[in-house]
Design a protein around this motif. Structure first.
Motif, PDB file in Angstrom:
ATOM      1  N   TYR A 117       0.892  -1.135   0.047  1.00 56.51           N
ATOM      2  CA  TYR A 117       0.055   0.084   0.087  1.00 56.51           C
ATOM      3  C   TYR A 117       0.819   1.305  -0.083  1.00 56.51           C
ATOM      4  O   TYR A 117       1.941   1.107   0.234  1.00 56.51           O
ATOM      5  N   ALA A 118       0.283   2.159  -0.335  1.00 55.36           N
ATOM      6  CA  ALA A 118       0.986   3.733  -0.337  1.00 55.36           C
ATOM      7  C   ALA A 118       0.017   4.446   0.305  1.00 55.36           C
ATOM      8  O   ALA A 118      -1.267   4.345   0.300  1.00 55.36           O
ATOM      9  N   ALA A 119       0.809   5.614   0.925  1.00 52.07           N
ATOM     10  CA  ALA A 119      -0.377   6.473   1.758  1.00 52.07           C
ATOM     11  C   ALA A 119       0.050   7.966   2.364  1.00 52.07           C
ATOM     12  O   ALA A 119       1.343   7.809   2.649  1.00 52.07           O
ATOM     13  N   ASP A 120      -0.585   8.557   2.458  1.00 48.93           N
ATOM     14  CA  ASP A 120      -0.201   9.883   3.128  1.00 48.93           C
ATOM     15  C   ASP A 120      -0.046   9.588   4.553  1.00 48.93           C
ATOM     16  O   ASP A 120      -0.446   8.638   5.117  1.00 48.93           O
ATOM     17  N   ALA A 121       1.028  10.265   5.189  1.00 50.22           N
ATOM     18  CA  ALA A 121       1.282   9.776   6.718  1.00 50.22           C
ATOM     19  C   ALA A 121       0.280   9.493   7.374  1.00 50.22           C
ATOM     20  O   ALA A 121       0.254   8.845   8.369  1.00 50.22           O
ATOM     21  N   ALA A 122      -0.690  10.621   7.520  1.00 52.87           N
ATOM     22  CA  ALA A 122      -1.998  10.559   8.238  1.00 52.87           C
ATOM     23  C   ALA A 122      -2.999   9.350   8.141  1.00 52.87           C
ATOM     24  O   ALA A 122      -3.796   9.010   8.900  1.00 52.87           O
ATOM     25  N   ALA A 123      -2.631   8.756   6.954  1.00 51.12           N
ATOM     26  CA  ALA A 123      -3.559   7.767   6.637  1.00 51.12           C
ATOM     27  C   ALA A 123      -2.894   6.314   6.892  1.00 51.12           C
ATOM     28  O   ALA A 123      -3.580   5.241   6.902  1.00 51.12           O
ATOM     29  N   ARG A 124      -1.679   6.106   7.184  1.00 48.36           N
ATOM     30  CA  ARG A 124      -0.880   5.229   7.560  1.00 48.36           C
ATOM     31  C   ARG A 124      -1.590   4.166   8.589  1.00 48.36           C
ATOM     32  O   ARG A 124      -1.689   2.840   8.458  1.00 48.36           O
ATOM     33  N   PRO A 125      -1.544   4.651   9.923  1.00 49.38           N
ATOM     34  CA  PRO A 125      -1.917   3.745  10.976  1.00 49.38           C
ATOM     35  C   PRO A 125      -3.499   3.011  10.642  1.00 49.38           C
ATOM     36  O   PRO A 125      -3.667   1.783  10.963  1.00 49.38           O
ATOM     37  N   VAL A 126      -4.367   3.609  10.185  1.00 48.39           N
ATOM     38  CA  VAL A 126      -5.625   3.183   9.957  1.00 48.39           C
ATOM     39  C   VAL A 126      -5.814   2.056   8.851  1.00 48.39           C
ATOM     40  O   VAL A 126      -6.193   1.200   8.696  1.00 48.39           O
ATOM     41  N   THR A 127      -5.069   2.601   7.770  1.00 47.87           N
ATOM     42  CA  THR A 127      -4.735   1.485   6.702  1.00 47.87           C
ATOM     43  C   THR A 127      -4.190   0.251   7.037  1.00 47.87           C
ATOM     44  O   THR A 127      -4.742  -0.759   6.904  1.00 47.87           O
ATOM     45  N   GLU A 128      -3.009   0.604   7.824  1.00 42.94           N
ATOM     46  CA  GLU A 128      -2.430  -0.735   8.306  1.00 42.94           C
ATOM     47  C   GLU A 128      -3.029  -1.613   8.924  1.00 42.94           C
ATOM     48  O   GLU A 128      -3.184  -3.021   8.907  1.00 42.94           O
ATOM     49  N   HIS A 129      -3.929  -1.012   9.985  1.00 46.79           N
ATOM     50  CA  HIS A 129      -4.874  -1.981  10.777  1.00 46.79           C
ATOM     51  C   HIS A 129      -5.783  -2.592  10.056  1.00 46.79           C
ATOM     52  O   HIS A 129      -6.140  -3.820  10.225  1.00 46.79           O
TER      53      HIS A 129
END
Ligand SMILES: NC(=O)c1ccc[n+]([C@@H]2O[C@H](COP(=O)([O-])OP(=O)(O)OC[C@H]3O[C@@H](n4cnc5c(N)ncnc54)[C@H](OP(=O)(O)O)[C@@H]3O)[C@@H](O)[C@H]2O)c1
Length: 184
Positions: A121-133
């Motif tokens: 996955y690729a993401a803006d920093a603020a979207a990383r924790p939720v996306t990983e979860h």
């Protein structure tokens, strides 16, 4: 988490099933839209060409953290380097590109694997924790490939995945696996 998934097709319904099973409150939205004001995360799971139209009847999405799971059906959208950037221009919040390179029909096979497959996955920093979860809740190990400027790579990557799968190796070949010392 409260999750709003736009799209009730193969991908939208598989994501919804897994996230409901892992304790999230999931609402799926169809062509009639709905209100997503309370959602912690918005997930786009419609055909690429339908992205702007799919948001017409959705209320309360401005600024939402969004995961774009769509795939290119042709060239990148006019004026944007990727579909994820198109989504960002419409929604205006932090965006991740995820769930576009793996086949939803394989989700039920993940738990039977001796080694947990990875998901890029690729993401803006603020979207990383939720996306990983949410990637972990499907059963994958998340693998971060970079910020949203890498979203186009994931969208193009699907062509390779499909070429391999269509050449007699089946869809499972698309799964990557991290080396053992990186499992988490
Ligand atoms: N299936 C997978 O394994 C997979 C994996 C990775 C990525 N993707 C991507 O995920 C997206 C969805 O794929 P899919 O396989 O789930 O497709 P699908 O089974 O054909 O479902 C598409 C869904 O989008 C809905 N839709 C179409 N236009 C809409 C609109 N204007 N507003 C709201 N909903 C709308 C459809 O609703 P109707 O039923 O009313 O037409 C349908 O529920 C695509 O971009 C695809 O490339 C799919």
């Amino acid at each position: 988490m409260e999750i709003a998934v736009v799209g009730r097709g193969h991908l939208g319904s598989a994501l919804s099933r897994f996230w409901t099973k892992t304790g999230h409150q999931v609402t799926t939205l169809g062509r009639d839209g709905g209100d997503v004001t309370r959602a912690d995360v918005l997930v786009i799971a419609v055909p690429a060409a339908a992205i702007p139209r799919a948001l017409w009847h959705v209320r309360g999405y401005r600024g939402a953290m969004t995961i774009d799971a769509t795939n290119l059906q042709g060239p990148p959208p006019a004026g944007h380097p990727s579909l994820a950037h198109l989504v960002q221009s419409l929604v205006g919040g932090p965006v991740a590109k995820a769930f576009n390179t793996d086949y939803a029909l394989l989700y039920d096979d993940i738990e039977r694997q001796p080694i947990r497959p990875s998901h890029l996955y690729a993401a803006d920093a603020a979207a990383r924790p939720v996306t990983e979860h949410l990637i972990r809740d499907i059963g994958f190990t998340p693998v971060f490939i970079g910020d949203l400027s890498r979203a186009a790579l994931l969208e193009q990557h699907l062509r390779l995945v499909r070429a391999i799968a269509g050449n007699g190796y089946g869809p499972h070949f698309a799964w990557y696996r991290l080396p053992e010392d990186r499992w988490g």
